[in-house]
Write a protein that holds these residues in place. Structure first.
Motif: not given
Length: 175
Positions: A46-75
Motif C-alpha cells: 500500500q505504501a508502494e502504491q501511494r508512492g507510485q500514485l504520487a509519481a504519476w500525479r507528479n508526471s502528469a503535472r510536469l506534462s501539463q507544464l511541458g517538462a515531461a513527455g506523454a511516455n513518462e506519464v504513461e510509465l
C-alpha cells in the motif's frame, strides 16, 4: 449443505473457536490463521502504491507544464496500476486468513489443531447445515422396490424413541 473446507495457504492456525459438534452462525469465523507477515506485506504494498500514485500525479503535472513527455506519464500510470494490482492480490490473500462460515450449522470434523500448520488444500474443517435434516438409509432390495419419491414413511429413532414421518425424496442403489 455440507462442506469440507480447506485453505490454499500454509500458515499456522491461531484460533479454532468451535469444537466438533458445536453450532455456529452464518458468517462466524471457524478458523483463523497467523497472517502477521502477510499483513505487513500488504502495508508495504500500500505504501508502494501511494508512492507510485504520487509519481504519476507528479508526471502528469510536469506534462501539463511541458517538462515531461506523454511516455513518462504513461510509465508512471503503469507503475501505479501494477502497485494497485499487488495490493488487490494481497488483500485477497489476507481475506483468506480467516475461514468464515458460508451457512449456519455444526462442526462435523476438525482435521487440525491450534498452532498446527495444515497442508495446502487439505480439508481443515467439515461442516454441515443441520437445519434441514436429511436421512440416508440402507435397506434390503425387497423394501426398496416398494419405495418411490413422494411416498410417506414413518421412522422410529432408536436413541430417543421419537417417531417421525417423512417423505421419500429419492431412491438410489448402493454397493
Amino acid at each position: 449443505n455440507e462442506a469440507a473446507i480447506s485453505s490454499d495457504m500454509a500458515t499456522r492456525v491461531v484460533a479454532l473457536p468451535y469444537r466438533e459438534g458445536e453450532a455456529f452462525a452464518k458468517g462466524a469465523t471457524l478458523v483463523e490463521f497467523d497472517c502477521e507477515r502477510m499483513q505487513g506485506e500488504l502495508k508495504a504494498a500500500q505504501a508502494e502504491q501511494r508512492g507510485q500514485l504520487a509519481a504519476w500525479r507528479n508526471s502528469a503535472r510536469l506534462s501539463q507544464l511541458g517538462a515531461a513527455g506523454a511516455n513518462e506519464v504513461e510509465l508512471a500510470a503503469a507503475g501505479h496500476d501494477k502497485a494497485a494490482g499487488v495490493v488487490e492480490g494481497l488483500k485477497a490473500r489476507v481475506k483468506g486468513c480467516a475461514i468464515v462460515a458460508p451457512f449456519a450449522g455444526r462442526v462435523l470434523d476438525l482435521n487440525v489443531r491450534r498452532y498446527e500448520t495444515p497442508a495446502v488444500n487439505q480439508p481443515i474443517i467439515r461442516i454441515v447445515d443441520d437445519s434441514a435434516v436429511e436421512i440416508d438409509m440402507l435397506m434390503p432390495a425387497s423394501a426398496i422396490a416398494s419405495l418411490r419419491p413422494g411416498a410417506r414413511i414413518r421412522l422410529v429413532l432408536d436413541d430417543t424413541g421419537r417417531t417421525i414421518d417423512r417423505e421419500v425424496t429419492r431412491v438410489g442403489p448402493a454397493l
